[in-house]
Design a protein around this motif. Sequence first.
Motif, short mmCIF file in Angstrom:
data_model
loop_
_atom_site.label_atom_id
_atom_site.label_comp_id
_atom_site.label_asym_id
_atom_site.label_seq_id
_atom_site.Cartn_x
_atom_site.Cartn_y
_atom_site.Cartn_z
N GLN A 73 -27.03 74.15 -3.05
CA GLN A 73 -26.32 74.04 -4.32
C GLN A 73 -27.24 73.50 -5.41
OE1 GLN A 73 -23.00 74.72 -5.06
NE2 GLN A 73 -21.69 74.12 -3.35
N ILE A 74 -28.04 72.50 -5.05
CA ILE A 74 -29.05 71.98 -5.96
C ILE A 74 -30.38 72.58 -5.55
CG2 ILE A 74 -30.27 69.91 -6.74
CD1 ILE A 74 -27.69 68.35 -6.38
N THR A 75 -30.94 73.41 -6.44
CA THR A 75 -32.12 74.19 -6.09
C THR A 75 -33.32 73.93 -6.98
OG1 THR A 75 -31.30 76.00 -7.46
CG2 THR A 75 -30.71 76.05 -5.12
N ASP A 76 -33.19 73.07 -7.96
CA ASP A 76 -34.32 72.77 -8.84
C ASP A 76 -35.48 72.23 -8.00
OD1 ASP A 76 -36.13 71.71 -10.70
OD2 ASP A 76 -34.55 71.12 -12.09
N PRO A 77 -36.66 72.85 -8.06
CA PRO A 77 -37.78 72.38 -7.24
C PRO A 77 -38.22 70.95 -7.56
CG PRO A 77 -38.52 74.02 -8.84
CD PRO A 77 -37.03 74.02 -8.87
N LEU A 78 -37.87 70.44 -8.76
CA LEU A 78 -38.22 69.06 -9.10
C LEU A 78 -37.25 68.05 -8.50
CD1 LEU A 78 -39.19 69.49 -12.87
CD2 LEU A 78 -40.70 69.41 -10.89
N ALA A 79 -36.07 68.50 -8.06
CA ALA A 79 -35.06 67.59 -7.50
C ALA A 79 -35.35 67.33 -6.03
CB ALA A 79 -33.67 68.18 -7.69
N VAL A 80 -36.52 66.74 -5.75
CA VAL A 80 -37.01 66.65 -4.37
C VAL A 80 -36.15 65.75 -3.49
CG1 VAL A 80 -39.39 67.21 -4.95
CG2 VAL A 80 -38.61 64.85 -5.13
N ASN A 81 -35.35 64.88 -4.08
CA ASN A 81 -34.52 64.00 -3.26
C ASN A 81 -33.18 64.62 -2.90
OD1 ASN A 81 -36.19 61.63 -3.03
ND2 ASN A 81 -35.82 61.26 -5.22
N LEU A 82 -32.80 65.71 -3.55
CA LEU A 82 -31.47 66.32 -3.31
C LEU A 82 -31.52 67.81 -3.03
CD1 LEU A 82 -29.33 64.51 -6.07
CD2 LEU A 82 -29.18 64.18 -3.60
N ASN A 83 -32.69 68.41 -2.98
CA ASN A 83 -32.73 69.86 -2.76
C ASN A 83 -33.19 70.25 -1.36
OD1 ASN A 83 -35.49 69.43 -2.75
ND2 ASN A 83 -35.94 70.66 -4.58
N ARG A 84 -33.30 69.31 -0.45
CA ARG A 84 -33.82 69.56 0.89
C ARG A 84 -32.70 69.54 1.93
NH1 ARG A 84 -39.50 68.60 1.21
NH2 ARG A 84 -40.33 68.38 -0.91
N PRO A 85 -32.96 70.02 3.12
CA PRO A 85 -31.90 70.05 4.16
C PRO A 85 -31.34 68.68 4.50
CG PRO A 85 -33.72 71.48 4.77
CD PRO A 85 -34.18 70.70 3.57
N THR A 86 -32.16 67.63 4.35
CA THR A 86 -31.68 66.28 4.62
C THR A 86 -31.84 65.42 3.38
OG1 THR A 86 -33.83 65.54 5.46
CG2 THR A 86 -32.25 66.45 7.08
N VAL A 87 -31.09 64.33 3.35
CA VAL A 87 -31.10 63.42 2.22
C VAL A 87 -30.90 62.02 2.75
CG1 VAL A 87 -28.61 63.66 1.84
CG2 VAL A 87 -30.09 62.97 -0.06
N GLN A 88 -31.43 61.02 2.06
CA GLN A 88 -31.20 59.63 2.47
C GLN A 88 -29.73 59.27 2.26
OE1 GLN A 88 -34.64 57.95 0.16
NE2 GLN A 88 -35.00 56.85 2.07
N ARG A 89 -29.15 58.60 3.25
CA ARG A 89 -27.70 58.34 3.25
C ARG A 89 -27.23 57.63 1.98
NH1 ARG A 89 -27.25 56.36 7.97
NH2 ARG A 89 -26.07 58.03 9.01
N TYR A 90 -27.99 56.66 1.50
CA TYR A 90 -27.50 55.87 0.37
C TYR A 90 -27.28 56.72 -0.88
CZ TYR A 90 -32.01 55.60 -2.09
OH TYR A 90 -33.15 55.88 -2.80
N ARG A 91 -28.03 57.81 -1.02
CA ARG A 91 -27.87 58.67 -2.19
C ARG A 91 -26.50 59.35 -2.22
NH1 ARG A 91 -32.90 58.98 -4.55
NH2 ARG A 91 -34.65 58.52 -3.15
N LEU A 92 -25.86 59.46 -1.07
CA LEU A 92 -24.55 60.10 -0.99
C LEU A 92 -23.42 59.10 -1.18
CD1 LEU A 92 -25.18 62.42 2.11
CD2 LEU A 92 -25.43 62.98 -0.33
N LEU A 93 -23.74 57.82 -1.24
CA LEU A 93 -22.71 56.78 -1.36
C LEU A 93 -22.58 56.25 -2.78
CD1 LEU A 93 -23.51 54.78 1.91
CD2 LEU A 93 -21.75 56.51 1.56
N ARG A 94 -23.44 56.68 -3.67
CA ARG A 94 -23.41 56.20 -5.05
C ARG A 94 -22.50 57.08 -5.90
NH1 ARG A 94 -29.69 55.79 -6.64
NH2 ARG A 94 -29.48 58.04 -6.29
#
Length: 881
Positions: free
Chosen positions: A596-617
Amino acid sequence: MSANRAGSPRSFYRRDQLGGVLGGPIRKNKTFFFASYENTRASNPSTATATFPTLEQRNGDFSKTFQSNGQLITIFDPHASFTNAAGGVERPPLAGNLVPKSRFDPVAAKALAFFPEPNQVTNAVTNTNNWFKEGISRSTGYKMDIKGDHNFNEKSRITGRYSYSPSDGIPPNLFGQGNPAFTFNNGPSGTKTTSAVADFTRTENPTTVWTIRYGLVYSDFYRNAMEPFDLTALGLPQYMKANATYPVFPTFAPDGYTDIGTEGWLIMDRQEGVHQISGSVTKIAGAHSIKAGGEFRQFFLDYLQPGYPSGQFSFSAQATRRLNNTGDNFQGNGLATMLLGWGNGGQFHIDPKVNTRSRYMGYFFQDDWKVTSKLTLNLGLRYEFDIPRWEQQNRQSYWDLDAAAPIKVPGYDLRGVIRFVDDNRRSPFNGDYDNFSPRLGFAYAVNNKTSIRGGYGILYQLSRATVFGHTGAGFNVNAAPVFTLDSNATLYAKLNNPYVNGMQLPPGSSQGDRTFLGLGASTVVPSNNRNPEYYSWNLSVQRELPWQSVLEVNYTGSRGAHLFLSNNSLSLLDPQYWSIGRNALQAQVPNPFYGQITDPLAVNLNRPTVQRYRLLRPMTQFDGAGVGTSEPAAADSYYHGLQMKLEKRFSRGLTFLGHYTWSKTIDDASVASGNVTWLGGSTSMQNPLNRSLEKSLSAHDISHRAVLAGSYALPFGKGRAIGGGSGRLIDAFIGGWEASGFYTLQTGNPLQVGLNGGNIWNGTQRPNLIGDPSTPGPNTAQLGGYFNPAAFSRPDIDTFGTAPRYLNYRGPGLSTLDAALAKSWATREGQRFEFRLEATNATNTPNFSDPASTFGSSNFGQITGTKIGSRNVQLGFKYYF
């Protein structure tokens, strides 16, 4: 103080001031003029004290790098990190506490050569403040004023004034002429200030007067970096040079050392001013004196001040500590981190010049009613409002926090998009139009020697919607490099290519609701525009005393409500999640935004995995969201003060004024924004989600302040008590002398203690307060240790420290005397010559600055400077005719 320690010569200071005034009639009893000119040239000492790497540290040798207690600070290798049995990231120590030169990052090695070498020893254990340099700063200024008055007739009069004041300053490059890495937020600068005013007054009849006034203030200011610089000379990539708005030396900021490079927001190109039109009418009607009027102001600001126009890199000591999520004052070093090329943050601002405008309108009605011969009431009402700012080219944006995001992810309520102004909505702010201000007061004459006065009023301050110096989101960016994707477990980008996926550039409004999706975003919240309110009240008693003296005792109080709060985040991680633990919160989990997020600069949210805390904010679709320059109006303050004033009016050559204030100020936010920290105080909050924990003494609280001022015409010479019959020659020596002085004595401000290596999700972690932080003795005995370090301890990670925002322990106070001695010679009737000898800090008393106040740092509690300069003597000559 540092000059004496370093064996430097006494500071050089010189100030030359030349000027004159001329005035008189152009047309008798009709037209008059007045003109003045002043030229000032000054050479001032400019000094700096800094902490730079030792010669051993410059070679990668940290075997002599100690904390203040003499314990070695151990360096660990972030490039060899591993996952320990507890699931945390651990690093092994570097052999011999050495960073081999073969492992120096090439960019860091080239930047290291621009750090000045130490030239003094102030602390042989920690090597803090090991560099001192002094130079001469030169400035030139002019000031010209022209004023004219014209009486049309007995009823109408017009007056006008024009002033022009250019000035420039050339500070020294303390790193050496031509060195582009000079820091300390200084550079060649210049200002041109113009002001003009025209005032027309008409007396319609004996009880009615009206007036109208126009005014203009305009200022043109620039400040540049010391030297230009080619970024690629350090090994930084060509694309950074191509996108740099100014070719200056980037900033390198290793934790615990003084930065080098062009300071952020140094470069400035600013034209600003205000047009003002005001008018009023006064009517006397019996016992009532009624005045009504209004004013209109238009503010304009054409502004350029890029933060870091060619980059900034920071290097944390945490990256060279053993454990990834544990702070330890005896582990890690910012320079070692830099030499290993392990960046932990950075900035690169692309920020065009902006042209903003705003307006203000206010109306008032005032009735001064003399109820009786002893009682007067003051009854007034004011209504005022700001017309929110707009930008000439519509380059502004704002949050629509209720709008649905352009993507949908099951289980997430994704709201919040960036909108842009247009010709239909030119301002990103909502207006605040209900600002009514009642003003009530009274004055009562108890008898012919005693009076009582009191008053109450509501006052409004400027809103966030006035002119501001940057474009909105989308039209400027801070292209922050991403050095790690897993909270410093591994390195993602190196200094020679800090933007692996390309630099972020301003997209304008072309992406619509998808602007900055998956990236960090910050812009205005339209409703965060409430005008701060102050409720003010006072009561005073005034008593006439013998010897032509008056004593006045006042109580005054105020409460600030809806003050701006220095919290600009919309995506704080709620403390309810902190107990999960850092390892679990930083762990990689499946990314629901993948695809869904495909911007190549959005390296923290455009990959198959993401750090858990980013999903809790909150506002999960952004990699952090902020409110920009619209901090919420949510803070409070309280002030109570007892004021006493004794005034002796001029008689027998003597006049005297003494003033004493005993007061207390409490607030939960002492600074409204990081933009105004130069005024004093701090913006750091430990828990932005619980403001009650921030309530403490204010940064601006001064509990005791006394001011004594007076002048005395010495009783010698012609017409005075001694030598009253002196002839002209004798009087030229003994007559016409006058001495004056201004003495200030006040307590210091409360101190705020920070925490070196604090580790907390949101806000700024404070230490625990477990004892009395004060140390005994005079300031001169506390220069090396103003705090008792045993009164503090380090809290656990993600735990709030118990120290208040500001301690009930104050920094050094202020004691200074300014004095003058004047001599006047009468030359002929209506003319005289005057000589003045003036001295600031006449007693040359050292008034020490506040100590370093970061617990756990090597210079904790050390005082290294003064609040005011040394004695400054000035000679002046004037001729009156």
